[in-house]
Design a protein around this motif. Structure first.
Motif, PDB file in Angstrom:
ATOM      1  N   TYR A   1     -41.817   4.187   2.761  1.00 45.64           N
ATOM      2  CA  TYR A   1     -42.395   3.148   3.612  1.00 45.64           C
ATOM      3  C   TYR A   1     -41.316   2.197   4.096  1.00 45.64           C
ATOM      4  N   ILE A   2     -41.582   1.562   5.227  1.00 47.59           N
ATOM      5  CA  ILE A   2     -40.659   0.565   5.758  1.00 47.59           C
ATOM      6  C   ILE A   2     -41.431  -0.702   6.134  1.00 47.59           C
ATOM      7  N   VAL A   3     -40.816  -1.828   5.849  1.00 53.64           N
ATOM      8  CA  VAL A   3     -41.326  -3.146   6.240  1.00 53.64           C
ATOM      9  C   VAL A   3     -40.142  -3.921   6.827  1.00 53.64           C
ATOM     10  N   PRO A   4     -39.728  -3.568   8.041  1.00 50.34           N
ATOM     11  CA  PRO A   4     -38.486  -4.124   8.602  1.00 50.34           C
ATOM     12  C   PRO A   4     -38.603  -5.592   8.981  1.00 50.34           C
ATOM     13  N   PRO A   5     -37.470  -6.271   9.108  1.00 46.43           N
ATOM     14  CA  PRO A   5     -37.482  -7.639   9.628  1.00 46.43           C
ATOM     15  C   PRO A   5     -38.095  -7.666  11.025  1.00 46.43           C
ATOM     16  N   TYR A   6     -38.773  -8.747  11.349  1.00 43.30           N
ATOM     17  CA  TYR A   6     -39.445  -8.846  12.644  1.00 43.30           C
ATOM     18  C   TYR A   6     -38.462  -8.799  13.816  1.00 43.30           C
ATOM     19  N   ILE A   7     -37.207  -9.166  13.572  1.00 43.78           N
ATOM     20  CA  ILE A   7     -36.216  -9.242  14.649  1.00 43.78           C
ATOM     21  C   ILE A   7     -35.599  -7.882  14.990  1.00 43.78           C
ATOM     22  N   ILE A   8     -35.989  -6.830  14.315  1.00 48.80           N
ATOM     23  CA  ILE A   8     -35.394  -5.519  14.547  1.00 48.80           C
ATOM     24  C   ILE A   8     -35.606  -5.080  15.995  1.00 48.80           C
ATOM     25  N   THR A   9     -34.597  -4.447  16.577  1.00 48.16           N
ATOM     26  CA  THR A   9     -34.698  -3.970  17.961  1.00 48.16           C
ATOM     27  C   THR A   9     -35.335  -2.573  17.973  1.00 48.16           C
ATOM     28  N   PRO A  10     -35.873  -2.159  19.125  1.00 52.66           N
ATOM     29  CA  PRO A  10     -36.425  -0.799  19.219  1.00 52.66           C
ATOM     30  C   PRO A  10     -35.413   0.285  18.823  1.00 52.66           C
ATOM     31  N   LYS A  11     -34.167   0.092  19.221  1.00 53.85           N
ATOM     32  CA  LYS A  11     -33.129   1.073  18.899  1.00 53.85           C
ATOM     33  C   LYS A  11     -32.902   1.154  17.392  1.00 53.85           C
ATOM     34  N   GLU A  12     -32.858  -0.003  16.740  1.00 53.04           N
ATOM     35  CA  GLU A  12     -32.645  -0.028  15.283  1.00 53.04           C
ATOM     36  C   GLU A  12     -33.839   0.552  14.544  1.00 53.04           C
ATOM     37  N   LEU A  13     -35.047   0.251  15.010  1.00 52.17           N
ATOM     38  CA  LEU A  13     -36.243   0.800  14.386  1.00 52.17           C
ATOM     39  C   LEU A  13     -36.305   2.313  14.574  1.00 52.17           C
ATOM     40  N   ASN A  14     -35.874   2.780  15.726  1.00 52.41           N
ATOM     41  CA  ASN A  14     -35.835   4.216  15.996  1.00 52.41           C
ATOM     42  C   ASN A  14     -34.898   4.943  15.038  1.00 52.41           C
ATOM     43  N   ILE A  15     -33.805   4.289  14.691  1.00 58.48           N
ATOM     44  CA  ILE A  15     -32.880   4.884  13.711  1.00 58.48           C
ATOM     45  C   ILE A  15     -33.585   5.048  12.371  1.00 58.48           C
ATOM     46  N   LEU A  16     -34.335   4.032  11.951  1.00 61.87           N
ATOM     47  CA  LEU A  16     -35.074   4.103  10.686  1.00 61.87           C
ATOM     48  C   LEU A  16     -36.064   5.262  10.685  1.00 61.87           C
ATOM     49  N   THR A  17     -36.875   5.353  11.741  1.00 66.96           N
ATOM     50  CA  THR A  17     -37.906   6.392  11.775  1.00 66.96           C
ATOM     51  C   THR A  17     -37.299   7.788  11.880  1.00 66.96           C
ATOM     52  N   ASN A  18     -36.195   7.924  12.604  1.00 68.46           N
ATOM     53  CA  ASN A  18     -35.532   9.228  12.727  1.00 68.46           C
ATOM     54  C   ASN A  18     -34.972   9.704  11.399  1.00 68.46           C
ATOM     55  N   VAL A  19     -34.418   8.777  10.632  1.00 68.07           N
ATOM     56  CA  VAL A  19     -33.861   9.160   9.327  1.00 68.07           C
ATOM     57  C   VAL A  19     -34.987   9.576   8.369  1.00 68.07           C
ATOM     58  N   ILE A  20     -36.142   8.932   8.488  1.00 73.18           N
ATOM     59  CA  ILE A  20     -37.298   9.348   7.680  1.00 73.18           C
ATOM     60  C   ILE A  20     -37.680  10.782   8.033  1.00 73.18           C
ATOM     61  N   LYS A  21     -37.712  11.105   9.324  1.00 78.85           N
ATOM     62  CA  LYS A  21     -38.020  12.465   9.767  1.00 78.85           C
ATOM     63  C   LYS A  21     -37.014  13.461   9.186  1.00 78.85           C
ATOM     64  N   GLU A  22     -35.753  13.113   9.235  1.00 81.56           N
ATOM     65  CA  GLU A  22     -34.712  13.992   8.710  1.00 81.56           C
ATOM     66  C   GLU A  22     -34.859  14.192   7.207  1.00 81.56           C
TER      67      GLU A  22
END
Length: 428
Positions: A398-419
């Motif tokens: 699970y992830i609970v990222p900081p509210y200030i995260i950018t779409p690009k940074e959040l995409n990195i998180l979700t992609n690594v979960i997929k991997e």
């Protein structure tokens, strides 16, 4: 951190939920800024956990830092017994303004678990003041309210990390967890177990305590808002006070400032912590109704018997004031909404993955429930190597990222979960 420090840490420092003889690997963080943690090897990784839900505005936020520096020049701490100070008064004003009108008596402490202990003590003393010796509490299974003893006693006794302490804890009442999820259709049968217990034991129950909407460590599940509404009706009917544990969900995490707002109900006692200072310093609050506070205060003892040394800590109050100041600009609402939309887009397709049971999303919370248990040491290493900090547990990533995260940074998180899901070696 040099090798000597690493060896010392490994040999002498006990980390959370870890072993001294076979500890999980630890990664040395030298500094943090925005959503990034800088490791001792110079590598920067994106924090997907907000330091366990707390650093909602990211790290080294200028407004929070300025408030801390300004306060520390005056005093970092002063006892709260017989003393007050402007930072505490200002924070109480803000908390009373932000929370429902019914909640207007604030009791500070230094951690979420202690805020829960205080709420429990309040209701035990409340009933004593009314001439009744009620000491048992009603909650639902799969809950988690902290690691201190009273908090453990109202966390799930069978399926939690506290199972080994079961024989040492009071035996409270546990209703079946509601099956109706946040986004599904409400099923009236979800209320049967709770209703039976409260009807049979209403004169024994000192209070009801729930994590509103989101059950955290107990499984990261989101239940239907109607459940809270029905529970509130039952509590009012039997004159049993209701405690909401918003330590993890408070201050915007679910898309509402407080999770109970999804159900439009108000508790008799509200517990806050974690994000209250924006992740800068430990602090918590237990906010009660005037009725409960006055009943305790007019009782035989005449005061509430609790007083942590660092209660009302000026430095923590200053940080909390600054945190609320940031929140009141209302950028968090857009930030959390955007995070939720992106999580839906990028995590929902994982429902088709062979190693995935379920995907759950609410506000700035994304949960992937796996078929197999994670291998904590292996998957943590995988995440760090791929530039992210995610700390799963059991079958949950699970992830609970900081509210200030950018779409690009959040995409990195979700992609690594997929991997990670595609790598069988990371699971048991």
């Amino acid at each position: 951190m040099n090798q000597s420090d690493k060896n010392f840490d490994y040999k002498h420092i006990w980390h959370p939920y870890s072993s001294m003889t076979n500890p999980l690997p630890c990664y040395s963080v030298l500094s943090a800024k925005g959503v990034y943690l800088k490791l001792n090897n110079g590598k920067k990784i994106i924090d997907g956990m907000s330091s366990w839900w707390s650093a909602i505005h990211g790290y080294n936020h200028p407004v929070l830092n300025k408030a801390l520096k300004k306060q520390i020049k005056k005093m970092s701490h002063v006892m709260f017994g017989g003393i007050t100070h402007p930072s505490a008064v200002s924070l109480c004003r803000k908390l009373i303004y932000l929370t429902p009108k019914k909640l207007d008596c604030v009791f500070f402490s230094d951690s979420g678990s202690v805020a829960i202990e205080i709420a429990i003590k309040m209701l035990i003393q409340y009933w004593q003041s009314l001439g009744q010796k009620r000491k048992l509490f009603l909650t639902i299974r799969h809950g988690y309210h902290g690691d201190t003893f009273a908090a453990m006693s109202i966390s799930d006794p069978e399926n939690s990390i506290h199972k080994i302490y079961k024989k040492f804890l009071p035996k409270n009442f546990f209703a079946n967890v509601p099956i109706s999820s946040f986004h599904s259709k409400w099923n009236e049968n979800d209320l049967i177990s709770f209703k039976k217990i409260i009807e049979k034991n209403s004169l024994k129950i000192a209070g009801v305590i729930l994590e509103p909407i989101v059950q955290g460590v107990g499984g990261m599940k989101f239940y239907h808002p109607t459940y809270l509404k029905k529970i509130k009706v039952l509590c009012d009917y039997y004159c049993i006070p209701l405690i909401f544990d918003e330590i993890a969900t408070g201050f915007g995490r679910t898309g509402k400032l407080f999770a109970f707002e999804h159900a439009n109900v108000v508790p008799d006692i509200l517990c806050l912590g974690k994000a209250m200072t924006g992740g800068t310093i430990t602090f918590a609050a237990t906010i009660s109704s005037r009725h409960i506070a006055n009943t305790i205060s007019n009782g035989k003892i005449g005061c509430f018997m609790h007083g942590p040394t660092y209660m009302g800590n000026p430095l923590a109050c200053a940080a909390a004031n600054a945190n609320i100041k940031i929140l009141q600009k209302n950028k968090w609402q857009i930030q959390v909404s955007n995070i939720e939309k992106q999580l839906y887009k990028e995590l929902s397709p994982l429902l088709k993955h062979e190693n995935v049971i379920d995907v759950r999303i609410l506000g700035a919370i994304g949960v992937v429930e796996c078929v197999r248990l994670v291998n904590m040491a292996s998957i943590q290493n995988f995440f760090v190597k791929n530039g992210v900090w995610i700390r799963p547990f059991k079958k949950l990533i699970y992830i609970v990222p900081p509210y200030i995260i950018t779409p690009k940074e959040l995409n990195i998180l979700t992609n690594v979960i997929k991997e990670a899901l595609d790598n069988p070696s990371l699971f048991i």
